[in-house]
Design a protein around this motif. Structure first.
Motif, PDB file in Angstrom:
ATOM      1  N   HIS A 163      -9.790   8.927   5.181  1.00 35.10           N
ATOM      2  CA  HIS A 163      -9.911   7.595   5.778  1.00 35.10           C
ATOM      3  C   HIS A 163      -8.818   7.345   6.809  1.00 35.10           C
ATOM      4  CE1 HIS A 163      -7.038   7.299   2.539  1.00 35.10           C
ATOM      5  NE2 HIS A 163      -6.778   6.038   2.780  1.00 35.10           N
ATOM      6  N   THR A 169      -3.858  -2.510  -2.242  1.00 39.92           N
ATOM      7  CA  THR A 169      -5.024  -1.641  -2.440  1.00 39.92           C
ATOM      8  C   THR A 169      -5.075  -1.246  -3.918  1.00 39.92           C
ATOM      9  OG1 THR A 169      -3.645   0.193  -1.651  1.00 39.92           O
ATOM     10  CG2 THR A 169      -5.198  -0.776  -0.077  1.00 39.92           C
ATOM     11  N   GLY A 170      -6.271  -0.856  -4.365  1.00 37.82           N
ATOM     12  CA  GLY A 170      -6.545  -0.743  -5.792  1.00 37.82           C
ATOM     13  C   GLY A 170      -5.572   0.081  -6.614  1.00 37.82           C
ATOM     14  N   THR A 171      -5.384   1.326  -6.235  1.00 42.16           N
ATOM     15  CA  THR A 171      -4.550   2.195  -7.068  1.00 42.16           C
ATOM     16  C   THR A 171      -3.085   1.806  -6.970  1.00 42.16           C
ATOM     17  OG1 THR A 171      -6.122   3.917  -6.414  1.00 42.16           O
ATOM     18  CG2 THR A 171      -4.239   4.602  -7.724  1.00 42.16           C
ATOM     19  N   THR A 172      -2.655   1.539  -5.769  1.00 44.32           N
ATOM     20  CA  THR A 172      -1.255   1.108  -5.577  1.00 44.32           C
ATOM     21  C   THR A 172      -0.973  -0.138  -6.405  1.00 44.32           C
ATOM     22  OG1 THR A 172      -1.246   1.978  -3.319  1.00 44.32           O
ATOM     23  CG2 THR A 172       0.436   0.345  -3.863  1.00 44.32           C
ATOM     24  N   SER A 232      -9.763   0.402  -3.452  1.00 45.52           N
ATOM     25  CA  SER A 232      -8.915   1.542  -3.143  1.00 45.52           C
ATOM     26  C   SER A 232      -9.003   1.830  -1.639  1.00 45.52           C
ATOM     27  CB  SER A 232      -9.376   2.748  -3.954  1.00 45.52           C
ATOM     28  OG  SER A 232      -8.521   3.852  -3.691  1.00 45.52           O
ATOM     29  N   GLY A 233      -7.908   2.347  -1.090  1.00 40.52           N
ATOM     30  CA  GLY A 233      -7.856   2.580   0.356  1.00 40.52           C
ATOM     31  C   GLY A 233      -9.054   3.348   0.910  1.00 40.52           C
ATOM     32  N   PRO A 234      -9.363   4.517   0.356  1.00 35.07           N
ATOM     33  CA  PRO A 234     -10.485   5.295   0.917  1.00 35.07           C
ATOM     34  C   PRO A 234     -11.836   4.607   0.762  1.00 35.07           C
ATOM     35  CG  PRO A 234      -9.062   6.671  -0.442  1.00 35.07           C
ATOM     36  CD  PRO A 234      -8.616   5.261  -0.649  1.00 35.07           C
ATOM     37  N   ASP A 249      -7.981  -0.521   2.818  1.00 31.26           N
ATOM     38  CA  ASP A 249      -7.185  -0.683   4.044  1.00 31.26           C
ATOM     39  C   ASP A 249      -7.873  -1.670   4.985  1.00 31.26           C
ATOM     40  OD1 ASP A 249      -5.724   1.312   2.877  1.00 31.26           O
ATOM     41  OD2 ASP A 249      -5.794   2.691   4.570  1.00 31.26           O
ATOM     42  N   VAL A 290      -6.625   3.891   8.210  1.00 28.72           N
ATOM     43  CA  VAL A 290      -5.168   3.744   8.217  1.00 28.72           C
ATOM     44  C   VAL A 290      -4.696   3.348   9.606  1.00 28.72           C
ATOM     45  CG1 VAL A 290      -2.995   4.991   7.910  1.00 28.72           C
ATOM     46  CG2 VAL A 290      -4.908   5.423   6.338  1.00 28.72           C
ATOM     47  N   LYS A 318       3.498   6.855  -3.784  1.00 27.05           N
ATOM     48  CA  LYS A 318       3.302   5.743  -4.726  1.00 27.05           C
ATOM     49  C   LYS A 318       4.513   5.552  -5.638  1.00 27.05           C
ATOM     50  CE  LYS A 318      -1.733   5.190  -4.930  1.00 27.05           C
ATOM     51  NZ  LYS A 318      -2.147   5.795  -3.677  1.00 27.05           N
ATOM     52  N   ILE A 338       0.863  -1.189   0.000  1.00 24.80           N
ATOM     53  CA  ILE A 338       0.000   0.000   0.000  1.00 24.80           C
ATOM     54  C   ILE A 338       0.896   1.234   0.000  1.00 24.80           C
ATOM     55  CG2 ILE A 338      -1.967   1.135   1.091  1.00 24.80           C
ATOM     56  CD1 ILE A 338      -2.305  -1.166   2.955  1.00 24.80           C
ATOM     57  N   ALA A 339       0.450   2.271  -0.696  1.00 25.85           N
ATOM     58  CA  ALA A 339       1.148   3.554  -0.604  1.00 25.85           C
ATOM     59  C   ALA A 339       0.140   4.680  -0.744  1.00 25.85           C
ATOM     60  CB  ALA A 339       2.212   3.682  -1.688  1.00 25.85           C
ATOM     61  N   HIS A 340       0.314   5.699   0.057  1.00 25.95           N
ATOM     62  CA  HIS A 340      -0.465   6.919  -0.134  1.00 25.95           C
ATOM     63  C   HIS A 340       0.018   7.633  -1.386  1.00 25.95           C
ATOM     64  CE1 HIS A 340      -1.661   6.862   4.348  1.00 25.95           C
ATOM     65  NE2 HIS A 340      -2.617   6.379   3.600  1.00 25.95           N
ATOM     66  N   ASP A 341      -0.799   8.540  -1.891  1.00 20.25           N
ATOM     67  CA  ASP A 341      -0.555   9.086  -3.229  1.00 20.25           C
ATOM     68  C   ASP A 341       0.850   9.665  -3.412  1.00 20.25           C
ATOM     69  OD1 ASP A 341      -3.047   8.285  -3.919  1.00 20.25           O
ATOM     70  OD2 ASP A 341      -3.941  10.283  -3.988  1.00 20.25           O
ATOM     71  N   PHE A 390       3.718  -0.556   3.768  1.00 20.78           N
ATOM     72  CA  PHE A 390       2.748   0.531   3.645  1.00 20.78           C
ATOM     73  C   PHE A 390       3.519   1.842   3.706  1.00 20.78           C
ATOM     74  CE2 PHE A 390      -1.458   2.200   5.765  1.00 20.78           C
ATOM     75  CZ  PHE A 390      -1.590   3.134   4.758  1.00 20.78           C
TER      76      PHE A 390
HETATM   77  O1  LIG Z   1      -5.354   5.058   0.578  1.00 18.81           O
HETATM   78  C1  LIG Z   1      -4.555   4.156   0.608  1.00 18.81           C
HETATM   79  C2  LIG Z   1      -4.021   3.687   1.891  1.00 18.81           C
HETATM   80  O2  LIG Z   1      -4.569   4.321   3.015  1.00 18.81           O
HETATM   81  C3  LIG Z   1      -4.097   3.503  -0.627  1.00 18.81           C
HETATM   82  O3  LIG Z   1      -5.156   3.233  -1.497  1.00 18.81           O
HETATM   83  P1  LIG Z   1      -4.894   3.208  -3.066  1.00 18.81           P
HETATM   84  O4  LIG Z   1      -3.765   2.267  -3.307  1.00 18.81           O
HETATM   85  O5  LIG Z   1      -6.153   2.727  -3.676  1.00 18.81           O
HETATM   86  O6  LIG Z   1      -4.549   4.626  -3.433  1.00 18.81           O
END
Ligand SMILES: O=C(CO)COP(=O)(O)O
Length: 129
Positions: A90, A36-39, A57-59, A63, A94, A14, A8-11, A80
């Motif tokens: 979210h 998570t989806g985008t990561t 996706s995380g939000p 997570d 987290v 990433k 997982i990574a926050h934006d 993460f």
């Molecule tokens: O928000 C996230 C972890 O808290 C990551 O979600 P995405 O990989 O979908 O951006």
């Protein structure tokens, strides 16, 4: 048994996670990966040879899905890459995910330096015993 790893990574982190996974792609090929989806989509785009199971996706609950897998004993390592400087809608998810990583005492890296250390141990064949 191959390692079961959650990515997982926050934006803003990433790019860093994708670079990290790319450098260690040969090791990650031996692992069972969820993300998570985008990561996960970005990891797959950069490393098409990796088989990554994409969750939400995380939000939108991703997570929490990974937290549930940890509670079920289905994750060995959580990687993460957290962004500590940006407010997240979210944030509670987290925190809950990190809490479960601690409760179930899995290896957990919240930044690249720690992730590199875990990978160094794994790549050296250490199995946590
Ligand atoms: O928000 C996230 C972890 O808290 C990551 O979600 P995405 O990989 O979908 O951006």
């Amino acid at each position: 048994m191959s390692r079961r790893i959650a990515l997982i990574a926050h934006d803003l982190k990433k790019d860093d996670l994708v670079a990290f996974v790319s450098v260690h792609a040969a090791f990650f090929e031996t692992c069972s990966l969820v993300a998570t989806g985008t990561t996960g989509s970005l990891v797959k785009a950069a490393c098409p040879q990796l088989d990554v199971t994409l969750l939400k996706s995380g939000p939108l609950g991703g997570d929490q899905q990974i937290g549930a897998l940890i509670a079920e004993g289905a994750i060995d390592i959580l990687i993460f890459f957290v962004d500590p400087l940006t407010p997240m809608p979210h944030d509670v998810d987290v925190k809950a995910l990190m809490r479960l990583g601690i409760v179930y005492d899995i290896a957990m890296a919240l930044n690249r330096a720690s992730a590199e250390m875990i990978l160094r141990s794994e790549e050296a064949g250490w199995n946590g015993a």
